[in-house]
Design a protein around this motif. Structure first.
Motif, PDB file in Angstrom:
ATOM      1  N   ALA B 753     -21.636  -2.239  11.297  1.00 32.75           N
ATOM      2  CA  ALA B 753     -20.180  -2.432  11.446  1.00 32.75           C
ATOM      3  C   ALA B 753     -19.629  -3.455  10.449  1.00 32.75           C
ATOM      4  O   ALA B 753     -18.619  -3.194   9.790  1.00 32.75           O
ATOM      5  N   PRO B 754     -20.283  -4.618  10.262  1.00 32.44           N
ATOM      6  CA  PRO B 754     -19.753  -5.555   9.266  1.00 32.44           C
ATOM      7  C   PRO B 754     -19.846  -5.027   7.834  1.00 32.44           C
ATOM      8  O   PRO B 754     -18.966  -5.311   7.013  1.00 32.44           O
ATOM      9  N   ALA B 755     -20.868  -4.236   7.537  1.00 28.73           N
ATOM     10  CA  ALA B 755     -20.969  -3.682   6.175  1.00 28.73           C
ATOM     11  C   ALA B 755     -19.770  -2.780   5.894  1.00 28.73           C
ATOM     12  O   ALA B 755     -19.193  -2.812   4.801  1.00 28.73           O
ATOM     13  N   VAL B 756     -19.401  -1.981   6.875  1.00 27.52           N
ATOM     14  CA  VAL B 756     -18.286  -1.045   6.682  1.00 27.52           C
ATOM     15  C   VAL B 756     -16.967  -1.806   6.533  1.00 27.52           C
ATOM     16  O   VAL B 756     -16.186  -1.547   5.608  1.00 27.52           O
ATOM     17  N   ILE B 757     -16.730  -2.758   7.423  1.00 27.29           N
ATOM     18  CA  ILE B 757     -15.442  -3.465   7.352  1.00 27.29           C
ATOM     19  C   ILE B 757     -15.400  -4.370   6.117  1.00 27.29           C
ATOM     20  O   ILE B 757     -14.359  -4.500   5.472  1.00 27.29           O
ATOM     21  N   ASN B 758     -16.523  -4.959   5.772  1.00 27.03           N
ATOM     22  CA  ASN B 758     -16.539  -5.732   4.516  1.00 27.03           C
ATOM     23  C   ASN B 758     -16.175  -4.839   3.336  1.00 27.03           C
ATOM     24  O   ASN B 758     -15.478  -5.280   2.400  1.00 27.03           O
ATOM     25  N   ALA B 759     -16.617  -3.587   3.382  1.00 25.38           N
ATOM     26  CA  ALA B 759     -16.287  -2.657   2.297  1.00 25.38           C
ATOM     27  C   ALA B 759     -14.796  -2.319   2.301  1.00 25.38           C
ATOM     28  O   ALA B 759     -14.151  -2.290   1.249  1.00 25.38           O
ATOM     29  N   VAL B 760     -14.259  -2.076   3.483  1.00 23.59           N
ATOM     30  CA  VAL B 760     -12.829  -1.726   3.577  1.00 23.59           C
ATOM     31  C   VAL B 760     -11.983  -2.899   3.080  1.00 23.59           C
ATOM     32  O   VAL B 760     -11.053  -2.727   2.269  1.00 23.59           O
ATOM     33  N   VAL B 761     -12.320  -4.107   3.538  1.00 20.15           N
ATOM     34  CA  VAL B 761     -11.546  -5.289   3.128  1.00 20.15           C
ATOM     35  C   VAL B 761     -11.724  -5.550   1.634  1.00 20.15           C
ATOM     36  O   VAL B 761     -10.775  -5.927   0.940  1.00 20.15           O
ATOM     37  N   ASP B 762     -12.928  -5.287   1.151  1.00 17.71           N
ATOM     38  CA  ASP B 762     -13.184  -5.449  -0.287  1.00 17.71           C
ATOM     39  C   ASP B 762     -12.286  -4.519  -1.101  1.00 17.71           C
ATOM     40  O   ASP B 762     -11.691  -4.932  -2.100  1.00 17.71           O
ATOM     41  N   ALA B 763     -12.162  -3.289  -0.640  1.00 16.54           N
ATOM     42  CA  ALA B 763     -11.307  -2.335  -1.355  1.00 16.54           C
ATOM     43  C   ALA B 763      -9.853  -2.784  -1.340  1.00 16.54           C
ATOM     44  O   ALA B 763      -9.123  -2.562  -2.295  1.00 16.54           O
ATOM     45  N   LEU B 764      -9.448  -3.417  -0.254  1.00 13.72           N
ATOM     46  CA  LEU B 764      -8.044  -3.788  -0.086  1.00 13.72           C
ATOM     47  C   LEU B 764      -7.747  -5.197  -0.589  1.00 13.72           C
ATOM     48  O   LEU B 764      -6.617  -5.672  -0.472  1.00 13.72           O
ATOM     49  N   SER B 765      -8.761  -5.869  -1.113  1.00 16.09           N
ATOM     50  CA  SER B 765      -8.572  -7.280  -1.481  1.00 16.09           C
ATOM     51  C   SER B 765      -7.486  -7.444  -2.554  1.00 16.09           C
ATOM     52  O   SER B 765      -6.787  -8.451  -2.586  1.00 16.09           O
ATOM     53  N   THR B 766      -7.301  -6.408  -3.390  1.00 14.28           N
ATOM     54  CA  THR B 766      -6.265  -6.521  -4.425  1.00 14.28           C
ATOM     55  C   THR B 766      -4.866  -6.528  -3.828  1.00 14.28           C
ATOM     56  O   THR B 766      -3.902  -6.881  -4.488  1.00 14.28           O
ATOM     57  N   TYR B 767      -4.775  -6.112  -2.545  1.00 17.21           N
ATOM     58  CA  TYR B 767      -3.480  -6.172  -1.853  1.00 17.21           C
ATOM     59  C   TYR B 767      -3.354  -7.456  -1.026  1.00 17.21           C
ATOM     60  O   TYR B 767      -2.466  -7.569  -0.186  1.00 17.21           O
ATOM     61  N   GLY B 768      -4.290  -8.376  -1.207  1.00 18.08           N
ATOM     62  CA  GLY B 768      -4.244  -9.631  -0.461  1.00 18.08           C
ATOM     63  C   GLY B 768      -4.756  -9.511   0.967  1.00 18.08           C
ATOM     64  O   GLY B 768      -4.577 -10.409   1.781  1.00 18.08           O
ATOM     65  N   VAL B 769      -5.390  -8.400   1.274  1.00 14.59           N
ATOM     66  CA  VAL B 769      -5.877  -8.190   2.645  1.00 14.59           C
ATOM     67  C   VAL B 769      -7.166  -8.991   2.857  1.00 14.59           C
ATOM     68  O   VAL B 769      -8.097  -8.904   2.050  1.00 14.59           O
ATOM     69  N   GLU B 770      -7.193  -9.775   3.932  1.00 16.26           N
ATOM     70  CA  GLU B 770      -8.407 -10.551   4.238  1.00 16.26           C
ATOM     71  C   GLU B 770      -9.117 -10.053   5.478  1.00 16.26           C
ATOM     72  O   GLU B 770     -10.247 -10.427   5.751  1.00 16.26           O
ATOM     73  N   ASP B 771      -8.441  -9.251   6.265  1.00 21.42           N
ATOM     74  CA  ASP B 771      -9.102  -8.719   7.466  1.00 21.42           C
ATOM     75  C   ASP B 771      -8.400  -7.456   7.901  1.00 21.42           C
ATOM     76  O   ASP B 771      -7.215  -7.250   7.615  1.00 21.42           O
TER      77      ASP B 771
END
Lengths: 151, 791
Positions: B753-771
């Motif tokens: 579960a953390p691997a998946v969400i870390n990946a999703v947040v990583d993809a969205l990091s350029t939008y300033g998303v942290e969680d």
């Protein structure tokens, strides 16, 4: 009501309640308990059987609607003590753990391969999306089905 | 036999296909619902549609008019039948609050699905017709659904308790050290994570069949349970029936994942009604009942803070948990947060630690153990927070982990939370996972897509986990107020024909213990696994056992099999020595045969020894007949499997859709008995973690109605939603048991579960998303992107 049909090659005729589901007819009247029940919304596919060669969730059909059809269940797949190649493939590739979804999964896979003898991995995954498994993550099920493809 | 002196290739580590499979593949296997006993009565339960209400009246008489109905009872009708309430075996604190919990509610219902009446009929259809006819008047009471509102006591799930708090539990070894670390930290990061409730969804719903022998006074209970042994004891306590009159059998069981690690109302009810009516009684759960009346998993709000130095080395971890017990305490409900409470420092060398947990009641289905139980929650929090720390420090997520891992030379490692980790090589697993994933190339591709402003963006998530499993050293359980021990039993017999019988106290329901245990015994005996039968899950055949849960079966139960096998060999050695007229220590054993050291032609096969032991015509003086030995193995420590998972997601920035591009898991569960089975466990585990991250949530409205009560609404993933997995392993044996094994049942779920969400947040990091909250549905992802796009 009376229902007459063929199940795994044998002629059957029984008096049933009109509301009796096909899955309950198979399990409770004929004693073919290999077909399992996993939900009550025709979502999980544990009860998948073949009706005239098409895969059908037997909880979504009344017994009387099967009048005159040929029904195949998991019990009819192996013959003379030898597993069907698809069953053998599931075993070889560890495509089952608890085994509860397995009869339905194997029947759905046999229908899939009958319709698409040479499916891609993606086609197998889509073809089996009506059958849920909670143990295997499908990885080995997909592998098993692909390995059972006729050369 | 003397021709084959070369070392025999061991059975352990081979990819043997499972002996369990043929009967499951052909429909020959018998699950509870498949068992037919003539004269069986069927139960249907009437369940509350209200989350909290007083029972003004329960009128079962209309049900008695329905053809086929034999009897019907309200909770009040049966109140005198119970010798004790439904059991909770884990009162984690001495002052823990606990509401009375009876199999049928008599005065008040506390969640939607709480049973208020039971109808007994000659058929399943008639029983359901009867249940429809029962008339119940409910006087609604205030409902508490939200966890934080529950903690604030705005409405009470149980008025008589005066508060919703069941207990507060703390693990604060050195609070001053924690405060000092935060005061001097170069970086502080914090996260608030919601562990949504999950519906375990074993494919076989629960079921129970009780067959009484009214004149013999005995009851055989067939149940779809993970815990036939614990169930037997608890049924004796709750019904007052002597334990000597109870036999519990778990036939083929269609998955559990913790949901069948319980003592349920329906089991007690079926036994009680079989006693009252003197006929076999059967209850089979429907899926819509299972979503409401079988325990749910997770249900926590976690607040975690990390204090780190300039380079991102973690100096302290501080955690506050709010845990949802649901309406009642089931078998181990209160203990679930504790199973994670020691692990919020993850795989990292952390000097200061503080955790507090408040557990509260709500008017929802009780929670309890679900795959991983506490450990996925803990791993999720620390692995999400570590990613955040990497971003704060400005280093790659893999690098921040390297800087903090406990190093191989630090094992056995005494953790700040008070555990001793047995063994580990965390960085090796990370390296292997990154290599299998092609990490550098993935980062390059990610940068290219970002640069090009492509619609589909890549996210790469890394998660390193470890877990404590092999539940559990009995003394440690005592220190945690758990009411039972954590040992496991095994008996090994060499039968007169030389075939081998293994009796285990574990209770498999998909894990393949028959195959694996036969391999363990066969490996030590030097014979074929085909010559070993494995008996289990019947209290008359395997009287001692503590059953299957918590990744314990191999590292406790399998080890007991190994020890018992060695003891049998020791006894056989004495008999062989006597027969060959040689000292026992002058015999070698291997390949199913004793041979004299230096003169291998003087030999005796195990089968021949077994026959001598059976006839007992000529045994050493004082030695008893037969070749049988037992072990009751109490593990000296937990085991600590670990690994690193890398998940790659592809996000459609227009729709918020998350596609799984690839998934790599490198798991280290110590020595592997059967890699085929290990991989299968990992695949299934990963999928349940992915399901939590992306798909599943038990959703309730503000009146406590479950909105996801069928598989139409609750998204158990199908094959089409998942990729194939790339699995790899490293092998770091556990030094705490003779097999060097660790356990693997929960690992995949904990890492994923953390691997998946870390990946999703990583993809969205350029939008300033942290969680992003789980499940990361397209709507949530799309909203996060839209928010990020706003100026």
């Amino acid at each position: 009501m009376r229902v007459s049909l063929t199940v795994n090659g044998k002629d059957r005729a029984d008096e049933v309640e009109p509301r009796l589901l096909l899955v309950h007819y198979l399990r409770d009247v004929l004693g073919l308990t290999g077909t399992n029940i996993g939900c009550d919304t025709s979502s999980c596919g544990a009860c998948t059987v073949l009706v005239d060669g098409e895969s059908v969730k037997s909880c979504t059909m009344l017994a009387v609607q099967a009048e005159g059809t040929e029904v195949s269940t998991i019990e009819g797949l192996a013959s003379d003590g030898v597993l069907h190649p698809l069953q053998e493939a599931f075993r070889e590739h560890h495509g089952l753990q608890c085994g509860y979804c397995t009869p339905g999964m194997v029947m759905a896979a046999s229908s899939l391969l009958a319709e698409h003898p040479h499916p891609s991995e993606a086609e197998v995954r889509v073809g089996l999306e009506g059958n849920l498994c909670r143990c295997t993550g499908y990885h080995n099920i997909v592998k098993a089905v692909l390995s059972a493809v006729a050369p | 036999m003397t021709a084959t002196e070369a070392p025999r290739k061991g059975v352990l580590g081979q990819r043997l296909v499972r002996r369990e499979d043929p009967e499951l593949l052909t429909g020959e296997a018998r699950f509870v619902a498949d068992l037919k006993v003539s004269g069986t009565l069927h139960l249907a339960l009437v369940r509350s549609p209200m989350a909290h209400a007083r029972l003004a009246s329960v009128d079962v008489s209309p049900a008695l008019e329905v053809p086929g109905v034999v009897a019907a009872y309200s909770g009040a009708d049966l109140e005198g039948e119970w010798a004790g309430p439904l059991p909770c075996a884990w009162p984690v604190t001495d002052d823990m609050r606990q509401p009375a919990h009876l199999p049928l509610a008599a005065r008040e219902v506390c969640y939607v699905g709480d049973a208020v009446a039971v109808v007994v009929a000659e058929s399943e259809y008639a029983a359901r017709d009867g249940a429809e006819a029962v008339l119940v008047d409910y006087d609604p009471l205030p409902v508490v659904v939200d966890l934080e509102e529950a903690a604030a006591d705005r409405a009470l799930a149980h008025e008589e308790l005066g508060t919703n708090t069941s207990y507060v539990w703390e693990l604060k070894p050195d609070e001053a050290a924690v405060e000092a670390a935060f005061a001097s930290a170069a970086h502080v990061v914090s996260g608030r994570y919601v562990q949504q409730r999950l519906i375990p969804s074993a494919m076989e719903p629960r079921g129970v069949l009780v067959v009484p022998q009214p004149f013999g006074g005995e009851f055989t209970v067939y149940s779809a349970t993970q815990i036939p042994h614990i169930l037997k004891v608890m049924l004796a306590v709750t019904t007052g029936i002597s334990e000597t009159s109870l036999r519990v059998i778990a036939p083929s069981v269609g998955g559990g994942f913790g949901s069948k690690l319980n003592v349920y109302a329906e089991e007690v009810l079926a036994l009680t009604l079989a006693r009252m009516l003197k006929r076999p009684v059967r209850w089979i759960e429907t899926r819509s009942e299972a979503t409401q009346a079988t325990i749910q998993g997770r249900g926590q709000i976690q607040e975690i803070e990390l204090a780190a130095d300039e380079r991102g080395r973690i100096q302290a971890v501080r955690v506050r948990l709010l845990a949802d017990m649901g309406a009642y305490l089931q078998l181990v409900t209160p203990g679930v947060p504790l199973l994670g409470a020691f692990l919020y420092s993850g795989v990292y060398d952390v000097p200061a630690y503080s955790l507090s947990c408040r557990s509260v009641f709500t008017n929802l289905t009780p929670t309890d153990a679900y795959r991983g139980a506490g450990r996925p929650e803990a791993t999720y929090a620390i692995e999400r927070a570590v990613d955040l720390l990497a971003r704060r420090v400005g280093v790659d997520p893999a690098e921040i982990r390297r800087r903090n891992y406990i190093r191989p030379e630090q094992f056995p490692y005494s953790s700040v939370a008070g555990l001793v980790y047995d063994s580990g090589a965390y960085e090796a697993a990370l390296d292997k996972a990154l290599q299998l994933a092609g990490y550098e190339e993935l980062r390059a591709e990610q940068a290219r897509r970002r640069e090009a402003g492509e619609r589909h963006q890549l996210g790469i998530g890394v998660s390193s986990y470890m877990e404590m499993c092999g539940l559990a050293p009995s003394r440690v359980l005592a220190s945690l107020n758990y009411s039972a021990g954590g040992w496991e039993a095994a008996t090994v017999r060499i039968l007169p024909t030389g075939k081998v019988q293994v009796v285990t106290g574990t209770a498999p329901h998909g894990q393949g213990h028959e195959t694996s245990w036969s391999m363990i015994a066969a490996d030590r005996l030097g014979i074929s696994p085909d010559d070993v039968e494995v008996l289990h899950s019947d209290t008359a055949i395997a009287p001692y056992g503590l059953d299957t849960y918590g990744s314990r079966s191999l590292s406790v139960g399998g080890v007991a099999v190994a020890i018992a096998t060695d003891r049998v060999i020791d006894k056989a050695r004495q008999i062989a020595a006597h027969q060959l007229e040689i000292a026992p220590e002058d015999l070698d054993y291997g390949g199913g045969e004793f041979r004299a050291k230096g003169s291998p032609e003087r030999s005796m096969a195990l089968g021949a020894v077994a026959f001598e032991a059976f006839t007992a015509h000529d045994l050493p003086e004082g030695l008893e007949p037969n070749l049988e030995a037992s072990s009751h193995f109490d593990p000296p420590n937990f085991t600590f499997p670990f690994g690193t998972h890398v998940c790659v997601v592809e996000i459609d920035t227009e729709t918020g859709g998350v596609g799984l591009a690839s998934y790599v898991a490198v798991d280290d569960c110590g020595n592997q008995v059967n890699p085929l089975i290990v991989e299968g466990q990992v695949h299934g585990g990963i999928t349940q973690g992915i399901a939590q991250a992306l798909f599943e949530k038990a959703s309730y409205d503000d009146q406590g109605n479950l909105l996801t009560s069928t598989f139409m609404d609750y998204l158990v993933p199908a094959a089409s939603e998942l990729p194939s997995f790339v699995t790899g392993s490293t092998v770091t044996p556990s030094p705490t048991n003779v097999l060097g094994v660790k356990g693997v049942g929960e690992a995949g779920t904990i890492g994923s579960a953390p691997a998946v969400i870390n990946a999703v947040v990583d993809a969205l990091s350029t939008y300033g998303v942290e969680d992003i909250e789980m499940p990361a549905t397209p709507e949530r992802v799309w909203r996060a992107i839209e928010q990020g796009r706003r100026p």
